[in-house]
Design an enzyme around this catalytic site. Structure first.
Site, PDB file in Angstrom:
ATOM      1  N   GLU A  80      10.189   0.869  10.151  1.00  0.00           N
ATOM      2  CA  GLU A  80      11.191   1.909   9.869  1.00  0.00           C
ATOM      3  C   GLU A  80      10.515   3.238  10.163  1.00  0.00           C
ATOM      4  O   GLU A  80       9.636   3.663   9.403  1.00  0.00           O
ATOM      5  CB  GLU A  80      11.631   1.835   8.395  1.00  0.00           C
ATOM      6  CG  GLU A  80      12.317   0.538   8.008  1.00  0.00           C
ATOM      7  CD  GLU A  80      13.682   0.363   8.645  1.00  0.00           C
ATOM      8  OE1 GLU A  80      14.193   1.317   9.273  1.00  0.00           O
ATOM      9  OE2 GLU A  80      14.238  -0.729   8.535  1.00  0.00           O
ATOM     10  N   LYS A 127       0.847  -1.207   0.000  1.00  0.00           N
ATOM     11  CA  LYS A 127       0.000   0.000   0.000  1.00  0.00           C
ATOM     12  C   LYS A 127       0.879   1.253   0.000  1.00  0.00           C
ATOM     13  O   LYS A 127       1.492   1.608   0.993  1.00  0.00           O
ATOM     14  CB  LYS A 127      -0.930   0.055   1.219  1.00  0.00           C
ATOM     15  CG  LYS A 127      -1.999   1.126   0.988  1.00  0.00           C
ATOM     16  CD  LYS A 127      -2.611   1.693   2.236  1.00  0.00           C
ATOM     17  CE  LYS A 127      -1.893   2.836   2.856  1.00  0.00           C
ATOM     18  NZ  LYS A 127      -1.781   4.075   2.048  1.00  0.00           N
ATOM     19  N   CYS A 142      13.771  10.601   6.828  1.00  0.00           N
ATOM     20  CA  CYS A 142      13.828  10.043   8.183  1.00  0.00           C
ATOM     21  C   CYS A 142      15.218  10.251   8.745  1.00  0.00           C
ATOM     22  O   CYS A 142      15.409  10.414   9.938  1.00  0.00           O
ATOM     23  CB  CYS A 142      13.484   8.562   8.140  1.00  0.00           C
ATOM     24  SG  CYS A 142      14.432   7.658   6.914  1.00  0.00           S
ATOM     25  N   GLU A 194      10.647  15.330  15.577  1.00  0.00           N
ATOM     26  CA  GLU A 194      10.931  15.227  14.143  1.00  0.00           C
ATOM     27  C   GLU A 194      10.056  16.249  13.406  1.00  0.00           C
ATOM     28  O   GLU A 194       8.839  16.218  13.517  1.00  0.00           O
ATOM     29  CB  GLU A 194      10.606  13.817  13.637  1.00  0.00           C
ATOM     30  CG  GLU A 194      10.938  13.653  12.164  1.00  0.00           C
ATOM     31  CD  GLU A 194      10.557  12.274  11.609  1.00  0.00           C
ATOM     32  OE1 GLU A 194       9.411  11.834  11.819  1.00  0.00           O
ATOM     33  OE2 GLU A 194      11.415  11.653  10.969  1.00  0.00           O
TER      34      GLU A 194
HETATM   35  P1  NAD Z   1       2.547   8.122   7.922  1.00  0.00           P
HETATM   36  O1  NAD Z   1       2.834   7.262   9.090  1.00  0.00           O
HETATM   37  O2  NAD Z   1       1.562   9.203   8.059  1.00  0.00           O
HETATM   38  O3  NAD Z   1       2.040   7.220   6.682  1.00  0.00           O
HETATM   39  C1  NAD Z   1       2.761   6.099   6.263  1.00  0.00           C
HETATM   40  C2  NAD Z   1       1.811   5.119   5.596  1.00  0.00           C
HETATM   41  O4  NAD Z   1       0.904   4.613   6.587  1.00  0.00           O
HETATM   42  C3  NAD Z   1       0.957   5.724   4.497  1.00  0.00           C
HETATM   43  O5  NAD Z   1       0.849   4.792   3.435  1.00  0.00           O
HETATM   44  C4  NAD Z   1      -0.396   5.912   5.186  1.00  0.00           C
HETATM   45  O6  NAD Z   1      -1.506   5.897   4.307  1.00  0.00           O
HETATM   46  C5  NAD Z   1      -0.429   4.700   6.095  1.00  0.00           C
HETATM   47  N1  NAD Z   1      -1.341   4.820   7.244  1.00  0.00           N
HETATM   48  C6  NAD Z   1      -1.833   5.949   7.806  1.00  0.00           C
HETATM   49  N2  NAD Z   1      -2.617   5.639   8.861  1.00  0.00           N
HETATM   50  C7  NAD Z   1      -2.628   4.287   8.961  1.00  0.00           C
HETATM   51  C8  NAD Z   1      -3.214   3.362   9.870  1.00  0.00           C
HETATM   52  N3  NAD Z   1      -3.997   3.772  10.883  1.00  0.00           N
HETATM   53  N4  NAD Z   1      -2.961   2.036   9.702  1.00  0.00           N
HETATM   54  C9  NAD Z   1      -2.158   1.605   8.707  1.00  0.00           C
HETATM   55  N5  NAD Z   1      -1.578   2.441   7.800  1.00  0.00           N
HETATM   56  C10 NAD Z   1      -1.802   3.766   7.942  1.00  0.00           C
HETATM   57  O7  NAD Z   1       3.966   8.681   7.435  1.00  0.00           O
HETATM   58  P2  NAD Z   1       4.285   9.663   6.254  1.00  0.00           P
HETATM   59  O8  NAD Z   1       3.874  11.043   6.626  1.00  0.00           O
HETATM   60  O9  NAD Z   1       3.781   9.077   4.980  1.00  0.00           O
HETATM   61  O10 NAD Z   1       5.895   9.570   6.209  1.00  0.00           O
HETATM   62  C11 NAD Z   1       6.717  10.337   7.033  1.00  0.00           C
HETATM   63  C12 NAD Z   1       7.258   9.496   8.166  1.00  0.00           C
HETATM   64  O11 NAD Z   1       7.916   8.331   7.655  1.00  0.00           O
HETATM   65  C13 NAD Z   1       8.322  10.233   8.961  1.00  0.00           C
HETATM   66  O12 NAD Z   1       8.118  10.032  10.339  1.00  0.00           O
HETATM   67  C14 NAD Z   1       9.621   9.565   8.521  1.00  0.00           C
HETATM   68  O13 NAD Z   1      10.672   9.647   9.461  1.00  0.00           O
HETATM   69  C15 NAD Z   1       9.174   8.154   8.281  1.00  0.00           C
HETATM   70  N6  NAD Z   1      10.115   7.454   7.406  1.00  0.00           N
HETATM   71  C16 NAD Z   1      10.976   6.549   7.944  1.00  0.00           C
HETATM   72  C17 NAD Z   1      11.919   5.912   7.143  1.00  0.00           C
HETATM   73  C18 NAD Z   1      12.914   4.941   7.720  1.00  0.00           C
HETATM   74  O14 NAD Z   1      13.539   4.232   6.956  1.00  0.00           O
HETATM   75  N7  NAD Z   1      13.097   4.891   9.031  1.00  0.00           N
HETATM   76  C19 NAD Z   1      11.946   6.175   5.771  1.00  0.00           C
HETATM   77  C20 NAD Z   1      11.037   7.086   5.241  1.00  0.00           C
HETATM   78  C21 NAD Z   1      10.119   7.733   6.070  1.00  0.00           C
END
Ligand code: NAD
Length: 476
Positions: free
Chosen positions: A248, A174, A282, A379
């Site tokens: 992650e 997804k 991240c 963050e």
């Molecule tokens: P997010 O957590 O808002 O969304 C991530 C994914 O989760 C999206 O596909 C979203 O639709 C889905 N999602 C949202 N609510 C959900 C739920 N209740 N249940 C299941 N899935 C759900 O994150 P974002 O804003 O898309 O990305 C930014 C974040 O990602 C930052 O915190 C960043 O640090 C982190 N990130 C981490 C890494 C790593 O390798 N550690 C890499 C990239 C991004």
């Protein structure tokens, strides 16, 4: 509307209730839209992956490797289109979009190689006890649900898809609702390569689609990249079914600059660490720790360097930094500028949104930021750098480790023994010494503390999709 879900080897239009509007962040204008998947479609995708599993996991590893090489090759064939799409949907400067694509290609090529080596890993185990033999089998963990964010859409998906397919898993991916069209390329490639139906499924949607996937009882593992808030919900969903999970998550990483460093070089690494992808990484090194002896000189050069960055629409002009990818992210970063003003932080550069169309902010530097500041601890996910000074090596290590996160760090020093010592003492998953954030597929990716659970990339990434079995035989 174009079909935006790839389920059981076929394209489908979304049957959910949500319309996902996809924007160009440089203008703030929509450029396409699609309907989210319904929960029935999520069920169908998981069922297809389940049906495909027995054949895929027993397909000889060399054949799986051929498909993975096909993915690498076909990403290359689609090069221009995928670069343009990432520039348009993410606001990435061209050179960054190119690097993302190359990273995804390298990931598929690397796991093709590891897949070819798999049979040799199934080996006899020498036993001290006489009269028995034992052998190891590394088996696919099963059907994997993958949920990814928007900041590096091709890359985060490749880091999951390639090792999972190499291991013999089948998957339901997804993508983020912010960038739902980029990863459709993986479905198109699967179709073109004739990947067996159900091995790779893609369902698009928002939080409820993610929740339907993470709570699905038909999965054997969840692999999530995203925020800590959602990550803990995904972990709870996995816990409810005692199912393994890789997470992650976020970071608040430090870049530690000692006074024996080459200041100009350090400024380059600091700027890259906070402005690459407009700071939406991240691994952004968003906490600068600079030693007293060079602090004034370094901060002055850093202020100048940030001021000289070309912020603009990478599709129209030469830009070092593009817009933030979504309006929500732009509003979030703007809210931290307001907090900084309330906290009375000293701002040496930026600290504001740009008065133009699109979701632009200026590269920002706050100095002498107290450890209690929200900007020091949380963050932000934008080009916002907070700096503090330190005296001794011990103080630098203590400050760097004083975070609930533990993703990465950078150390700048010409005293390599000291740099290695500090790297060893940092509580993170990856440290760069005198380097930009070069990520190699052979090394691991992942964090300690609140930055995550498990590792991606390298052999550790593959192991995350494998189950270890031993067969012991009594020789009678
Ligand atoms: P997010 O957590 O808002 O969304 C991530 C994914 O989760 C999206 O596909 C979203 O639709 C889905 N999602 C949202 N609510 C959900 C739920 N209740 N249940 C299941 N899935 C759900 O994150 P974002 O804003 O898309 O990305 C930014 C974040 O990602 C930052 O915190 C960043 O640090 C982190 N990130 C981490 C890494 C790593 O390798 N550690 C890499 C990239 C991004």
């Amino acid at each position: 509307m174009t079909p935006s879900h790839y389920i059981d080897g076929r394209w489908a239009e979304g049957q959910g209730n949500d319309c996902i509007v996809v924007h160009d962040p440089a203008s703030g204008q929509p450029f396409t839209e699609l309907m989210a998947a319904s929960s029935t479609q999520v069920d169908q995708a998981v069922a297809a992956a389940r049906r495909a599993l027995p054949a895929w996991k027993t397909t000889c590893a060399a054949d799986r490797a051929r498909y993975l090489r096909g993915f690498a090759e076909q990403l290359g064939v689609r090069r221009e289109a995928l670069i343009a799409l990432q520039m348009r949907n993410n606001g990435k400067p061209r050179h960054e979009a190119e690097i993302d694509l190359d990273d995804a290609i390298a990931t598929f090529a690397y796991y093709a190689e590891l897949a070819e080596q798999l049979p040799a890993k199934n080996r006899d185990v020498p036993l001290a006890a006489p009269g028995f033999t034992a052998r190891t089998r590394l088996e696919a963990i099963g059907v994997v649900g993958m949920i990814v964010p928007w900041n590096f859409p091709l890359v985060t998906s490749a880091w999951k898809l390639a090792p999972a397919l190499a291991a013999g898993c089948t998957v339901v991916l997804k993508p983020s609702e912010v960038t739902p069209v980029v990863e459709l390329a993986y479905g198109q490639i699967a179709e073109q390569l004739g990947l067996p139906a159900g091995v790779l499924n893609i369902v698009n949607g928002k939080a409820d689609t993610g929740a339907a996937l993470s709570g699905h009882t038909g999965l054997d593992k969840l692999s999530f990249t995203g925020s800590n808030g959602v990550g803990s919900q995904v972990m709870r969903a996995a816990a409810a079914q005692c199912r393994p999970v890789t997470l992650e998550l976020g970071g608040k990483s430090a870049i530690v600059v000692f006074d024996d460093c080459d200041i100009d070089q350090a400024v380059e690494w600091i700027v890259a660490g906070i402005t690459w992808n407009a700071g939406q990484m991240c691994s952004a090194t968003s906490r600068l720790l600079v030693q007293d002896g060079i602090a004034d000189a370094l901060l002055a050069r850093l202020q100048a360097a940030l001021g000289q960055l070309r912020v603009g629409n990478p599709q129209l002009e030469e830009a070092d930094m593009g817009p933030l990818t979504s309006q929500a992210q732009w509003l979030k970063v703007a809210s931290y500028f307001a907090v900084a003003r309330e906290e009375g932080l000293k701002c040496l550069a930026g600290g504001q949104t740009l008065d133009r169309e699109g979701w632009f902010v200026s590269p920002t530097l706050y100095v002498d930021v107290p450890q209690s500041s929200r900007l020091w601890c949380e963050e932000i996910f934008g080009p916002v750098l907070c700096a503090r000074r330190f005296g001794s090596e011990a103080e630098a290590i203590a400050l760097a480790n004083d975070s609930r996160f533990g993703l990465v760090a950078t150390v700048c020093s010409t005293d390599l023994q000291r740099a290695e010592r500090v790297a060893d003492a940092l509580e993170v998953g990856h440290v760069w010494i005198n380097s930009v954030q070069a990520v190699f597929v052979e090394t691991s990716w992942g964090g300690t503390k609140a930055s995550g659970v498990g590792r991606e990339l390298g052999p550790w990434g593959l192991a995350g999709y494998q189950s270890v079995k031993h067969v012991t035989q009594c020789l009678g």
